[in-house]
Write an enzyme that holds these catalytic residues in place. Structure first.
Site, PDB file in Angstrom:
ATOM      1  N   ASP A 250       0.816  -1.203   0.000  1.00  0.00           N
ATOM      2  CA  ASP A 250       0.000   0.000   0.000  1.00  0.00           C
ATOM      3  C   ASP A 250       0.858   1.264   0.000  1.00  0.00           C
ATOM      4  OD1 ASP A 250      -2.435   1.147  -0.073  1.00  0.00           O
ATOM      5  OD2 ASP A 250      -3.071   0.512   1.920  1.00  0.00           O
TER       6      ASP A 250
ATOM      7  N   HIS B 274      -0.013   5.781   0.059  1.00  0.00           N
ATOM      8  CA  HIS B 274      -0.956   6.879  -0.103  1.00  0.00           C
ATOM      9  C   HIS B 274      -0.195   8.130  -0.470  1.00  0.00           C
ATOM     10  CE1 HIS B 274      -3.212   3.904   2.226  1.00  0.00           C
ATOM     11  NE2 HIS B 274      -4.205   4.312   1.464  1.00  0.00           N
TER      12      HIS B 274
END
Length: 643
Positions: free
Chosen positions: A387, A389
């Site tokens: 992941d 962001h």
RNA sequence: GCCGGAUUAGCUCAGCUGGCCAGAGCACGUGAUUUGUAAUCUCGGGGUCCUCAGUUCGAAUCUGAGAUCCGGCUCCA
């Protein structure tokens, strides 16, 4: 006389009422034998439907999608006829074609149940009906007529379908003793269908809704030649050998334990080694792209997820909240990493000069997937997302988005994943209740994804209703050994979470502004990626490394395509995985059938590893000496040229 | 979660309609041999037949419940 325009723009004259079959006959005998369907002014028609006025046509054979679809659609009807023979009173839902074959959703008479053993007799009946060469006849009927007919048959499924059709467009198809509501087109007669295999029985909700009745879905595939069926079955057998669950077990990459829990993979030492190497590879790439690695805990306060909106989505139907001795204190296993990363962003004031902030983590998340959904490593309840962001300014979105696409390209190229679909997943405008956020932001987000993908020259398909609940996505879908499609990489634009968490940065104008977030995971999840990687490379291009540094490289004829990647693998990306190392010299004993598929063996013992070389052996010819991997790449290229 | 199927040695499986100590191949161990190195032959170890309850004189085999897995559906990375 009417004028028929062929695909090469030549024009032939025929009498009005000529059929596709007549035209094919006029062109050649061979074509007349192979043709399955015709398109008339762009609409696919039955071969025996009369053409009454000037038209441009195309003829379709088995090699065309339209040909196969017509063939399989008629096969679905043939199956329905056979089923009705054995189980009179069966109601028929829909019977469409799929990538390979067709299915029919049926509602069997009360108390009847189909099992795998029944399939064989239905297959036999289908072939029997096929030999009768029953003509498949199209007829038009009024809505009232159709309704009356299926009311008479007490077929509530068809009645429901008919009620939604416009009057004047309803057609029926009849063959032998079987008549079905159908748009068509169909084969001229049932005799075309020479080979039948009913593959499986499954339950399926009527019209795809959990609230509706569960119907019986029968899957099948048919061919115009028996030999084609045999080849297909062999292909499926081969594909099953590449199943990651089988290979994962054989090679001791991962396992499951019912004591630990359903859908919770246990990575074995060798599988862990493989996964760590993939992670390291991505970390290196991300570092170059300006990402910062972070680490966050596996749980978070319920309040955090209430703010993010994940509680509403994952609360009731997922792992339940964790209580503490403190009254009213609640935690959740994290179903997503975003809120944690958001809090890192919010931990200090940010300037427009700091953006974009790119926070990356191999974050393990937990979701209580429905038990029937679990599938090897591709669908589990605890998985690790690669992941990250990105928090950026509005004017940076497109650029950042494009850079993420670049990372996905780097990964997919290095792994030799060439066969993927890029899918732009947008919201379903019919169901606004499924999504959070304003229409305006959704439109902005969707536009930036479409533009970025376009500017990267990415070939995409757009699907409505597949967006995440908080934003649209660009997904990279890859098929597994059996042709099932899985979503790997994903990139998502999000205006909503920054709003919910009131994220800010100080702009050049000294005012507060709201950043935009991009969620992204090029692998998707480590579990799913490893699974798909195994299935794509097994027997083709795995690079297996034993604990004593021995590497076995099973290479297919396709090797030249991969030669470039091999040197990248060994020298740059350092992706390797492990196999059982019982035999010190070659890593492990290789079984018969396996060895036949391996034209070349690369052996890296201790000496070779130190010298940065590999020993090469060719099947049936023996040792080819030691060389560097670059030399080996050249060696292979020459070998292929000579052949 | 729903529909259907499966669960027998480390692996792949055989075991028909309930009845002699539950079998095979591969793998593993052992001895022999060194020719065929994808070795060969000898002998051998290893199973609460998924779990629990029931039917029966007797169950891997029948019944019920549960667990897990497989193929789909719904859902999703």
């Amino acid at each position: 006389m009417i004028k028929i325009t062929l695909p090469d723009n030549s024009i032939r004259e025929f009498e009005a009422g000529v059929t596709g079959l007549n035209i094919a006959n006029a062109i050649s005998n061979r074509l007349a034998k192979d043709v399955l369907a015709i398109s008339v002014n762009g609409e696919v028609w039955d071969l025996n439907r009369p053409i009454k006025s000037d038209a441009s046509i195309r003829l379709f054979t088995w090699d065309d999608r339209e040909g196969k679809e017509t063939f399989w659609h008629s096969s679905a009807h043939l199956m329905a006829e056979a089923i009705e023979f054995f189980y009179p009173g069966t109601k028929f839902g829909i019977g469409p074609t799929i990538d390979t074959g067709f299915y029919y959703d049926i509602d069997l008479p009360e108390g009847t149940q189909l099992t795998d053993r029944d399939l064989e007799k239905i297959e036999k009946k289908m072939l029997e009906l096929s030999r009768e060469r029953n003509e498949i006849v199209r007829s038009e009927i009024s809505k009232a007529g159709a309704m009356a007919m299926f009311t008479n048959k007490q077929d509530h499924l068809k009645q429901e379908l008919i009620s939604e059709l416009a009057d004047g467009t309803i057609t029926l198809y009849n063959q032998g003793n079987f008549t079905d509501l159908c748009r068509g087109p169909h084969l001229p007669n049932t005799g075309y269908i020479k080979a039948v295999k009913l593959t499986s029985i499954a339950g399926a909700y009527w019209r795809g809704s959990e609230k509706n009745k569960m119907l019986t879905r029968v899957y099948g595939v048919t061919f115009p030649k028996q030999k084609m069926l045999e080849e297909y079955l062999i292909l499926m057998e081969e594909a099953k050998k590449r199943d990651h669950r089988k290979i994962g077990k054989e090679m001791e990459l991962f396992t499951f334990s019912s004591k630990v829990g359903q859908g919770l993979p246990l990575w074995l030492p060798k599988g862990t080694q493989l996964r760590l190497q993939l992670e390291d590879f991505l970390k290196k790439v991300q570092k170059k792209f300006g990402y910062e690695q972070v680490m966050t805990p596996h749980i978070g306060n319920t309040e955090l997820y209430r703010t993010s909106g994940h509680l509403a989505k994952y609360g009731a139907d997922s792992f339940q909240v964790i209580k503490t001795p403190e009254e009213g204190e609640e935690y959740m296993l994290k179903p997503m990493n975003c809120p944690h990363h958001i809090e890192i962003y919010a931990s200090k004031p940010r300037s427009y000069k700091d953006l974009p902030v790119r926070l990356a983590e191999f974050g393990t998340v937990y979701r209580y997937e429905q038990s029937g959904e679990l599938h090897g490593l591709t669908r589990v309840r605890g998985f690790t997302q690669d992941d990250a962001h990105l928090f950026c300014r509005q004017d940076q979105i497109k650029d950042e988005f494009k850079k993420v696409i670049d990372i996905v390209f780097i990964i997919f190229n290095a792994m030799g994943l060439k066969d993927y679909t890029a899918q732009i997943s947008l919201r379903d405008p019919q169901k606004p209740e499924k999504y959070i956020g304003s229409v305006e932001n959704w439109e902005k987000a969707e536009a930036s994804i479409i533009e970025a993908a376009g500017e990267k020259g990415l070939k995409t398909v757009t699907v409505l209703g597949e967006a995440a609940f908080y934003g649209p996505k660009l997904d990279f879908m890859v098929k597994d050994a059996l042709g099932r499609s899985w979503q790997l990489g994903t990139i998502q634009v999000d205006y909503k979470l920054p709003e919910r968490f009131e994220l800010e940065y100080i702009g050049a104008d000294d005012k507060r502004h709201r950043p935009v977030m991009i969620h992204r995971a090029p692998f998707g999840s480590m579990e799913r990626f490893v699974a798909v990687l195994i299935e794509h490379t097994a027997g083709k291009f795995p690079l297996w490394l034993t604990p004593d540094q021995a590497v076995i490289l099973p290479i297919s004829e396709k090797y030249n395509e991969y030669a470039q990647n091999v040197s990248e693998f060994l020298n740059n990306s350092d992706i390797r995985s492990l196999i059982d190392g019982r035999n010190e010299k070659i890593g492990r004993k290789i079984r018969d059938n396996e060895l036949k598929r391996i034209p070349y063996l690369l052996i890296v013992g201790e000496k070779e590893a130190e010298a940065g070389q590999v020993s090469v052996r060719k099947q049936g010819e023996g040792d080819k000496g030691t060389m560097t991997i670059e030399e080996f790449a050249d060696f292979i290229k020459n070998e292929i040229k000579e052949q």
